[in-house]
Enzyme design. Structure first.
Site, mmCIF file in Angstrom:
data_model
loop_
_atom_site.group_PDB
_atom_site.id
_atom_site.type_symbol
_atom_site.label_atom_id
_atom_site.label_comp_id
_atom_site.label_asym_id
_atom_site.label_seq_id
_atom_site.Cartn_x
_atom_site.Cartn_y
_atom_site.Cartn_z
ATOM 1 C CE LYS A 1 6.442 -2.108 11.465
ATOM 2 N NZ LYS A 1 6.039 -3.198 10.572
ATOM 3 C CD GLN A 2 3.154 1.266 9.727
ATOM 4 O OE1 GLN A 2 3.591 0.164 9.977
ATOM 5 N NE2 GLN A 2 3.022 1.729 8.496
ATOM 6 C CD1 TRP B 1 0.715 -0.481 3.111
ATOM 7 C CD2 TRP B 1 -0.560 1.320 3.478
ATOM 8 N NE1 TRP B 1 1.073 0.046 4.337
ATOM 9 C CE2 TRP B 1 0.303 1.149 4.603
ATOM 10 C CE3 TRP B 1 -1.461 2.391 3.492
ATOM 11 C CZ2 TRP B 1 0.295 2.008 5.699
ATOM 12 C CZ3 TRP B 1 -1.468 3.243 4.599
ATOM 13 C CH2 TRP B 1 -0.597 3.050 5.677
ATOM 14 C CG ASP B 2 4.814 0.707 1.420
ATOM 15 O OD1 ASP B 2 3.863 0.047 1.860
ATOM 16 O OD2 ASP B 2 5.974 0.574 1.841
ATOM 17 C CD GLU C 1 2.668 -4.329 9.273
ATOM 18 O OE1 GLU C 1 3.864 -4.480 9.551
ATOM 19 O OE2 GLU C 1 2.221 -4.444 8.113
HETATM 20 C C1 BGC Z 1 4.941 -1.561 7.362
HETATM 21 C C2 BGC Z 1 3.877 -1.599 6.291
HETATM 22 C C3 BGC Z 1 4.543 -1.434 4.948
HETATM 23 C C4 BGC Z 1 5.654 -2.468 4.739
HETATM 24 C C5 BGC Z 1 6.433 -2.240 3.478
HETATM 25 C C6 BGC Z 1 5.969 -2.648 7.074
HETATM 26 O O1 BGC Z 1 6.993 -2.599 8.037
HETATM 27 O O2 BGC Z 1 4.377 -1.778 8.625
HETATM 28 O O3 BGC Z 1 2.952 -0.551 6.489
HETATM 29 O O4 BGC Z 1 3.585 -1.577 3.941
HETATM 30 O O5 BGC Z 1 6.553 -2.386 5.815
HETATM 31 O O6 BGC Z 1 7.056 -0.987 3.491
#
Ligand code: BGC
Length: 766
Positions: free
Chosen positions: A598-599, A355-356, A486
């Protein structure tokens, strides 16, 4: 954090050798051109810590999924971007000693990547055990002018040595991935030849991609031409061998021109002639001219996408580093390709699409490249719609509902952790948001008619089926999901997911209206091809009106998910730093139980839908979530820059900016050795243009509300908006707007609107 890279506005410099960080520097010095690329490895052999990596766009292998506990719906394979032919290799023997920087004594060393010209350089002097003193000056680039060509200029001076120097220039497919199961190798030989230079062609197991590489060389020794002595053929390997008789002192100059063609673009029967044509033509044209052409293309790229920061060299290097890697990873000409989180710099994440792309990369390409580039990225998902519908069917959804994969290379899901594969469904929302974002930015509503609505229907259908009505709450709820954060799995009512789900339903209804108004003649065909009747929207509207959003009234915040406040609320700053990064120090269950994020998650929603909320709501949520966020996803800090700037939290905005822009340069998350965080680099661009520049699109106009970090004298960048090209220069007190296009434009600055004629510049006080 590691800070051994010299700060410089245009270069990445390692001014003496750091073997302990070699894999990091290799990642940082990766070069590519959208079709091929590789890590900043040495040309000669190196027995120290290294990941030799050469990668080719679109070429992958479906590696058998290995999981302990199989779940229905798991994908059969994990797609791996393949480490392919090593085309840079020059195996050098001086007497009977291999030239290997791990074994030699290094007297001086300098490695630099010039981002302005896309040229990787190295110079070093080493002493071998046989006392030979060897000075190497090497240069290499993957041509941006001809994206099927790589060139090396290798100069070697040898002193204190009399005897034979052997140079074996290789094309080697006997390569495996660092992460391959049971050390499997994925390439099989097709053919090799030494008729015109050397040529090597191999095929991937299972996927049957073919790659053909041809190399031609010119070599001189003390000015005299050296002819090839022999070739070596082994399985999947061929080399041209050159022998030099050295009498005390030798100066050797080698050019290697490598043509690279893949069955992604040609019929396999054509690969040999095409690749040889590239390498022969290149050796005729010569290194200097090829380098000039390559540099000219980089010039064009920088003219469109450079960002200049005066007064802060670390920040400047950071943003150029990010823009450089984005531009060499994806050039946007092929709608079958996408942007892997590691690009051509490593193997982690399999080179797949996440989804990035929609959430982070599209804004960068929208503003810095031709509109077709972002359109191709959207079409990539449209091309995968059927597979996304099949993916949803596997999970029990019906009637054209689509669940796009979390991780994919060809439209099929290939991630195999249930909490992500089945539950991290918010990715569907980002794909719809990207369509909205593209149309908002470009005004290309035609895209809705031709492609966009098909995707929006399928996504809306998914959400309408994924919610269930809770009699206890008298609301629609969404159970068992993983949000962007996550570090929480299988939660109920993730605020971000519920919000974007409801928004997708609303946007689809609005998009239907737009198409009905603008293209009334097409609407019945669009409905028919999607098997859609308007009755479906009755349920959608009910979901929109009755969606449940977890909130805490006393704190005045949205809750990341149900029961979030039950967690121990110790904030990150109160944690002993030895625990960070958590993902390298804590057990997974401890992470899951903790409050640490995490984000950006709730904050990701507030970023996407800023206009839906008042500033106090954004502030309360930011002040609650930011202290609990560990930013262990590279995608996190950029969102915090943008919101912090909006909230005038200057120090936080700047701290987060350094974290996003220098994430890899300073190895913040201790993982740069695996490769760079390419997709989050687009987030760095967002943090400057949307953060410090305050750029938004409002009512079909481009809008700025700038606020610079205190230590920056000046920030300037270019953007494309619809048919205009603008140069924006921002100081602490003024914004200067230049319209570099042939037609006028109205620009909004905070609450004023400014008209600029073609080629006009205006200065506005801020
Ligand atoms: C992130 C995801 C991301 C993926 C690829 C993961 O560590 O939590 O949001 O899509 O990395 O960049």
């Amino acid at each position: 954090m590691k800070q051994y890279i010299t700060q410089d506005p245009w270069k990445i410099i390692e001014d003496h050798f750091h073997p302990e960080h070699n894999k990091i520097t290799e990642s940082l010095c990766s070069i590519g051109n959208g079709k091929m690329g590789g890590r900043g490895n040495f040309e000669e052999q190196y027995s120290g810590d290294t990941l030799q990596g050469s990668y080719y766009a679109g070429i992958y292998y479906p590696d058998k999924t290995k999981v302990g506990w199989w779940k229905n719906g798991y994908p059969e394979y994990f797609a791996k971007v393949l480490n392919g032919c090593n085309w840079i290799g020059l195996n050098i023997t001086i007497g009977d000693e291999v030239l290997d920087l791990h074994l030699a004594k290094i007297n001086s060393f300098h490695r630099e990547l010039n981002m302005q010209t896309g040229l990787l350089k190295r110079s070093c002097t080493v002493i071998l055990k046989n006392n030979a003193e060897v000075t190497i000056n090497s240069e290499r680039f993957c041509s941006l002018d001809n994206d099927e060509l790589g060139c090396i200029n290798y100069q070697m001076g040898v002193k204190n040595f009399t005897g034979t120097i052997k140079i074996e220039s290789v094309l080697d497919f006997d390569i495996s991935n660092e992460d391959s199961n049971y050390d499997l190798k994925f390439w099989e030989e097709v053919q090799a030849s030494d008729e015109d230079g050397i040529y090597n062609q191999a095929i991937t197991k299972k996927t049957k991609f073919q790659l053909g590489l041809a190399a031609s060389h010119t070599i001189t020794h003390n000015g005299a031409i050296v002819n090839r002595e022999s070739t070596t053929r082994k399985e999947k390997f061929i080399s041209s061998n050159f022998i030099i008789d050295s009498k005390n002192e030798s100066n050797i100059q080698l050019h290697k021109y490598v043509g690279v063609c893949s069955s992604f673009y040609y019929d396999p029967s054509e690969l040999q002639s095409k690749a040889i044509a590239h390498s022969k033509e290149a050796s005729k044209v010569g290194y200097e001219t090829l380098l000039e052409r390559h540099t000219a293309r980089w010039n064009e790229k920088w003219n469109e996408s450079d960002i200049e920061i005066l007064g802060d060299v670390g920040a400047q290097q950071g943003i150029r580093f990010n823009i450089f890697h984005l531009n060499q990873t994806y050039t946007g000409q092929d709608e079958r390709l996408n942007i892997g989180p590691k690009g051509f710099t490593g193997e982690k994440y399999g080179g797949s699409t996440y989804w990035d792309t929609e959430a982070y990369c599209i804004p960068f390409y929208l503003s810095t490249a031709d509109q077709q580039v972002s359109k191709n990225l959207l079409k990539y998902r449209h091309n995968h719609l059927r597979k996304a519908i099949e993916n949803a069917e596997k999970l029990g959804f019906e009637k054209g509902a689509a669940l796009y994969p979390m991780v994919t290379i060809n439209g099929e899901e290939c991630h195999n952790e249930w909490e992500i594969t089945f539950e991290e469904i918010h990715r569907n929302g980002a794909i719809a948001f990207a369509i909205y974002n593209y149309i908002r930015y470009t005004g290309d509503t035609e895209y809705l008619k031709t492609h966009g609505l098909d995707v929006l229907f399928a996504i809306a259908r998914f959400w309408a089926q994924r919610v269930n009505y809770s009699n206890a709450k008298n609301k629609y709820v969404m159970l068992g999901v993983t949000g962007p954060n996550e570090y929480e799995n299988n939660v109920n009512n993730n605020w971000y997911t519920n919000y974007i789900a409801s928004w997708c339903l609303q946007y689809c209804i609005a998009a239907i209206k737009d198409v009905e108004n603008e293209f009334p003649e097409s609407i019945s065909e669009i409905f028919a091809r999607n098997n859609f009747t308007k009755n479906e929207t009755t349920h959608w509207k009910d979901v929109i009106q009755n969606m449940y959003y977890p909130t805490d009234e006393s704190l005045g915040i949205f809750l990341q998910q149900d029961n979030f406040l039950d967690k121990d609320q110790t904030v990150v700053s109160e944690l002993d730093p030895k625990h960070l990064p958590l993902n390298q120090n804590w057990s997974w269950d401890r992470i899951l139980r903790s409050v640490y994020i995490k984000q950006a998650d709730v904050l990701q929603g507030l970023y996407f839908f800023e206009d839906h909320f008042d500033i106090d709501t954004i502030k309360r949520n930011f002040e609650y979530y930011e202290p609990r966020t560990v930013h262990e996803s590279s995608l996190s800090p950029c969102v915090h820059v943008i919101l912090a700037n909006l909230l005038e939290k200057d120090e936080k905005a700047y701290e987060m900016y350094l974290r996003t822009s220098r994430l890899d340069l300073d190895d913040y998350n201790n993982d740069t050795e695996d490769g760079l965080h390419i997709t989050s680099m687009a987030g760095t661009w967002m943090s400057i243009v949307q953060g410090f520049g305050g750029m938004r699109v409002k009512n079909d106009h481009i809008y700025f509300n700038p606020r610079l970090p205190k230590n920056w004298e000046n920030l300037s960048f270019k953007i494309k908006f619809r048919s205009s090209l603008l140069t924006i220069k921002i100081s602490q007190s003024e914004i200067e707007l230049t319209n570099d296009s042939k037609q006028g434009i109205t620009i909004l600055i905070a609450d004023q609107s400014i008209n600029l004629y073609a080629h006009e510049t205006k200065v506005h006080t801020i």
